[in-house]
Design an enzyme around this catalytic site. Structure first.
Site, PDB file in Angstrom:
ATOM      1  N   LYS A  22      -2.526  46.858   1.410  1.00 41.38           N
ATOM      2  CA  LYS A  22      -2.283  47.535   0.115  1.00 41.38           C
ATOM      3  C   LYS A  22      -2.310  46.505  -1.019  1.00 41.38           C
ATOM      4  CE  LYS A  22       2.116  48.289  -1.201  1.00 41.38           C
ATOM      5  NZ  LYS A  22       2.577  47.853  -2.536  1.00 41.38           N
ATOM      6  N   ASN A  23      -1.637  45.368  -0.824  1.00 42.76           N
ATOM      7  CA  ASN A  23      -1.482  44.407  -1.924  1.00 42.76           C
ATOM      8  C   ASN A  23      -2.689  43.518  -2.159  1.00 42.76           C
ATOM      9  OD1 ASN A  23       0.948  45.532  -2.444  1.00 42.76           O
ATOM     10  ND2 ASN A  23       2.190  43.875  -1.591  1.00 42.76           N
ATOM     11  N   ARG A  92       3.985  50.150 -10.582  1.00 43.92           N
ATOM     12  CA  ARG A  92       4.022  48.975 -11.447  1.00 43.92           C
ATOM     13  C   ARG A  92       2.718  48.192 -11.420  1.00 43.92           C
ATOM     14  NH1 ARG A  92       5.773  45.151 -10.617  1.00 43.92           N
ATOM     15  NH2 ARG A  92       6.544  44.468 -12.638  1.00 43.92           N
ATOM     16  N   ASP A 306       8.923  40.852   1.349  1.00 43.03           N
ATOM     17  CA  ASP A 306       8.547  42.211   1.773  1.00 43.03           C
ATOM     18  C   ASP A 306       8.857  42.465   3.242  1.00 43.03           C
ATOM     19  OD1 ASP A 306       5.571  42.540  -0.337  1.00 43.03           O
ATOM     20  OD2 ASP A 306       7.722  42.600  -0.752  1.00 43.03           O
ATOM     21  N   ARG A 398       3.855  55.245   0.051  1.00 39.50           N
ATOM     22  CA  ARG A 398       3.183  54.420  -0.954  1.00 39.50           C
ATOM     23  C   ARG A 398       2.442  53.257  -0.306  1.00 39.50           C
ATOM     24  NH1 ARG A 398       6.603  52.658  -5.981  1.00 39.50           N
ATOM     25  NH2 ARG A 398       4.572  51.661  -6.229  1.00 39.50           N
TER      26      ARG A 398
HETATM   27  C1  EPZ Z   1       3.990  41.343  -5.658  1.00 41.17           C
HETATM   28  O1  EPZ Z   1       4.785  41.871  -6.701  1.00 41.17           O
HETATM   29  C2  EPZ Z   1       3.918  42.420  -4.582  1.00 41.17           C
HETATM   30  N1  EPZ Z   1       3.283  43.615  -5.136  1.00 41.17           N
HETATM   31  C3  EPZ Z   1       5.332  42.768  -4.097  1.00 41.17           C
HETATM   32  O2  EPZ Z   1       5.203  43.715  -3.038  1.00 41.17           O
HETATM   33  C4  EPZ Z   1       5.972  41.493  -3.545  1.00 41.17           C
HETATM   34  O3  EPZ Z   1       7.297  41.774  -3.157  1.00 41.17           O
HETATM   35  C5  EPZ Z   1       5.970  40.393  -4.624  1.00 41.17           C
HETATM   36  O4  EPZ Z   1       4.615  40.172  -5.098  1.00 41.17           O
HETATM   37  C6  EPZ Z   1       6.518  39.066  -4.104  1.00 41.17           C
HETATM   38  O5  EPZ Z   1       5.757  38.653  -3.000  1.00 41.17           O
HETATM   39  C7  EPZ Z   1       1.930  43.640  -5.235  1.00 41.17           C
HETATM   40  O6  EPZ Z   1       1.237  42.690  -4.887  1.00 41.17           O
HETATM   41  C8  EPZ Z   1       1.331  44.889  -5.795  1.00 41.17           C
HETATM   42  P1  EPZ Z   1       5.956  38.562  -8.497  1.00 41.17           P
HETATM   43  P2  EPZ Z   1       4.850  41.102  -8.139  1.00 41.17           P
HETATM   44  O7  EPZ Z   1       5.345  38.638  -9.837  1.00 41.17           O
HETATM   45  O8  EPZ Z   1       3.575  40.414  -8.391  1.00 41.17           O
HETATM   46  C9  EPZ Z   1       9.399  37.149 -11.401  1.00 41.17           C
HETATM   47  C10 EPZ Z   1       5.632  45.684  -1.849  1.00 41.17           C
HETATM   48  O9  EPZ Z   1       6.645  46.030  -1.219  1.00 41.17           O
HETATM   49  N2  EPZ Z   1       8.437  37.376 -12.495  1.00 41.17           N
HETATM   50  O10 EPZ Z   1       5.383  37.605  -7.494  1.00 41.17           O
HETATM   51  O11 EPZ Z   1       5.359  42.072  -9.122  1.00 41.17           O
HETATM   52  C11 EPZ Z   1       9.822  38.443 -10.736  1.00 41.17           C
HETATM   53  O12 EPZ Z   1      10.894  39.045 -11.430  1.00 41.17           O
HETATM   54  C12 EPZ Z   1       5.771  45.030  -3.203  1.00 41.17           C
HETATM   55  O13 EPZ Z   1       4.452  45.797  -1.434  1.00 41.17           O
HETATM   56  C13 EPZ Z   1       8.813  37.064 -13.796  1.00 41.17           C
HETATM   57  O14 EPZ Z   1       9.929  36.621 -14.049  1.00 41.17           O
HETATM   58  O15 EPZ Z   1       5.961  40.013  -7.850  1.00 41.17           O
HETATM   59  C14 EPZ Z   1      10.240  37.995  -9.349  1.00 41.17           C
HETATM   60  O16 EPZ Z   1      11.571  37.527  -9.378  1.00 41.17           O
HETATM   61  C15 EPZ Z   1       7.228  44.993  -3.660  1.00 41.17           C
HETATM   62  N3  EPZ Z   1       7.925  37.271 -14.809  1.00 41.17           N
HETATM   63  C16 EPZ Z   1       9.314  36.813  -9.066  1.00 41.17           C
HETATM   64  O17 EPZ Z   1       8.759  36.420 -10.342  1.00 41.17           O
HETATM   65  C17 EPZ Z   1       6.663  37.779 -14.569  1.00 41.17           C
HETATM   66  O18 EPZ Z   1       5.874  37.930 -15.544  1.00 41.17           O
HETATM   67  C18 EPZ Z   1       8.146  37.153  -8.146  1.00 41.17           C
HETATM   68  O19 EPZ Z   1       7.515  38.308  -8.673  1.00 41.17           O
HETATM   69  C19 EPZ Z   1       6.299  38.093 -13.239  1.00 41.17           C
HETATM   70  C20 EPZ Z   1       7.198  37.873 -12.219  1.00 41.17           C
END
Ligand code: EPZ
Length: 419
Positions: A22-23, A92, A306, A398
């Site tokens: 999915k990701n 999102r 995850d 999802r």
């Molecule tokens: C991706 O989300 C995945 N989703 C998530 O999977 C996964 O848990 C996550 O990466 C971490 O591996 C998809 O790929 C669609 P991040 P993403 O940006 O990109 C902070 C699932 O279950 N951050 O790597 O949204 C954020 O708050 C989903 O399949 C900022 O502060 O995660 C977090 O603490 C859930 N500012 C950390 O970085 C930003 O602009 C990592 O988030 C972006 C992120």
């Protein structure tokens, strides 16, 4: 609303074929906005998040047809650069259209993603990087309004490793003027998959999968054919299903290397793992106890956040006390309260969860709160004594393709009741 009913205690034995990730599929589908030529994608998983994204891309001018395992997408012209709140509130990852829209047509109006059950989920790093590339960004009334004549390549450092942030900027940079260098990039396998897809369309990306990614802008991207990588989190979830039921599962068409941190933890717990070229076999004789183990979630190649909920279920019936530290998201323990309803002994303290293993969980009525929490409850139900009824399974749909069918084919007593 659908429910899933499980009668637990049956060891799972047999073979499961892993679906596409999915990701990886989400960013690759948004990347099709970058080219006016047809794209042919295989192994796009049949999950709700991808159905949602296809609907959104159609509103932007994409022609999409699905035949068997082949998804054909053609975006001859972008007819709309908008992704309103109705899309973003359900998914999102819609924010991943931002980079491609700016790169292809110099304009994007995307609803600012809100938080979700696992955390605040800001996109500040996406926006600051795009403005460094010359985009004018205005955020008002919950909308991101971005425009640029032509994105400019530059050096961008991510203060925090962000998966979709790295993906958004990598896509934007493919058509920018000049070269973009990303440092402290996320290194997840899904990022390598996106880079491979883009390079197959004529992009010039090097370093994907390392902390430094270099993208040399090109004038246009061509069409291509591509097969999405296997879903490493589905693989890990099914590994946990074999372990928690005391079964013997062979997971096919996966990439064992993507699960290195998960395999290491399973082996520490006394679970037998046999890695093949593109398969993982997981065995745990029902009589043998799993040992407790501690872990901390981290960006790849660390232990994946995850998989944290699934591991909490597994450790709930392991021998001893385990400590889980969720270091990526600030509130990803919603599943703990539901596991407690099934008899798990879990104590939460900030980003830590202390899990005291019990002999047996007992079936109960529980409620899913997010995608990975729902798979954690399924695992608990597979192992529990008696019947477990899981509501709000729209969360599960999802990100997992027909998981109850896959599980029942290897011996689980699991069925979906349409509500
Ligand atoms: C991706 O989300 C995945 N989703 C998530 O999977 C996964 O848990 C996550 O990466 C971490 O591996 C998809 O790929 C669609 P991040 P993403 O940006 O990109 C902070 C699932 O279950 N951050 O790597 O949204 C954020 O708050 C989903 O399949 C900022 O502060 O995660 C977090 O603490 C859930 N500012 C950390 O970085 C930003 O602009 C990592 O988030 C972006 C992120």
């Amino acid at each position: 609303m659908d429910k899933i009913i499980i009668s637990g205690g049956k060891p799972l034995c047999g073979e499961v074929i892993i679906s596409g990730a999915k990701n990886a599929a989400l960013p690759i589908l948004t990347a099709t906005l970058l080219s006016s030529e047809p794209q042919y994608l295989k192994r796009v998983p049949n999950v709700v998040d991808l159905f949602t994204l296809k609907k959104l891309l159609r509103t932007m001018g994409a022609e999409i047809t699905d035949q068997n395992d082949l998804c054909a997408i053609s975006v001859k012209q972008i007819t709309s650069c908008e992704a309103q709140y109705e899309w973003v509130k359900t998914m999102r990852a819609t924010v991943l259209v931002l980079g491609p829209l700016l790169a292809r047509c110099g304009e994007a109006h995307v609803s600012l993603p809100g938080g979700c059950a696992i955390g605040v989920r800001p996109v500040n790093l996406h926006l600051s990087a795009l403005s460094q590339m010359g985009a004018e960004i205005l955020v008002e009334h919950g909308m991101i309004h971005a425009k640029v004549k032509k994105l400019k390549g530059c050096a961008i450092h991510f203060e925090t490793s962000t998966v979709t942030g790295t993906e958004n900027i990598m896509m934007a940079a493919t058509l920018a003027d000049g070269t973009t260098t990303l440092t402290n990039s996320a290194m997840e396998p899904e990022i390598i998959d996106l880079a491979c897809f883009l390079n197959g369309c004529g992009a010039k990306i090097t370093g994907a999968g390392t902390e430094t990614i270099v993208i040399e802008g090109v004038s246009r991207l061509t069409g291509s054919s591509y097969s999405i990588m296997p879903d490493r989190i589905e693989t890990g979830t099914l590994m946990a299903a074999a372990a928690i039921t005391g079964g013997d599962l062979n997971l096919r068409d996966c990439v064992p290397d993507h699960l290195a941190s998960v395999t290491r933890l399973f082996k520490k717990m006394g679970i037998k793992i046999i890695s093949g070229k593109s398969s993982l076999r997981v065995q745990r004789p029902k009589a043998s106890l799993m040992r407790a183990a501690d872990f901390i979630t981290a960006p790849y190649p660390g232990f994946p956040t995850d998989m944290q909920a699934q591991m909490m279920a597994l450790l709930s019936v392991s021998d001893g006390v385990s400590k889980i530290t969720e270091a990526v998201f600030e509130s990803r323990f919603a599943h703990a309260a539901e596991l407690r309803r099934m008899g798990a002994k879990i104590y939460l303290e900030g980003s830590h969860a202390i899990v005291e293993g019990v002999q047996k969980l007992s079936g109960a009525q529980v409620m899913a709160s997010d995608l990975r929490a729902s798979s954690s409850l399924i695992l608990a139900g597979l192992s529990a004594e008696g019947e477990t009824e899981i509501s709000r399974v729209y969360h599960l749909d999802r990100g997992y393709e027909r998981i109850e069918e896959k599980l029942s084919k290897v011996g689980a007593d699991i069925k979906r009741v349409h509500g």
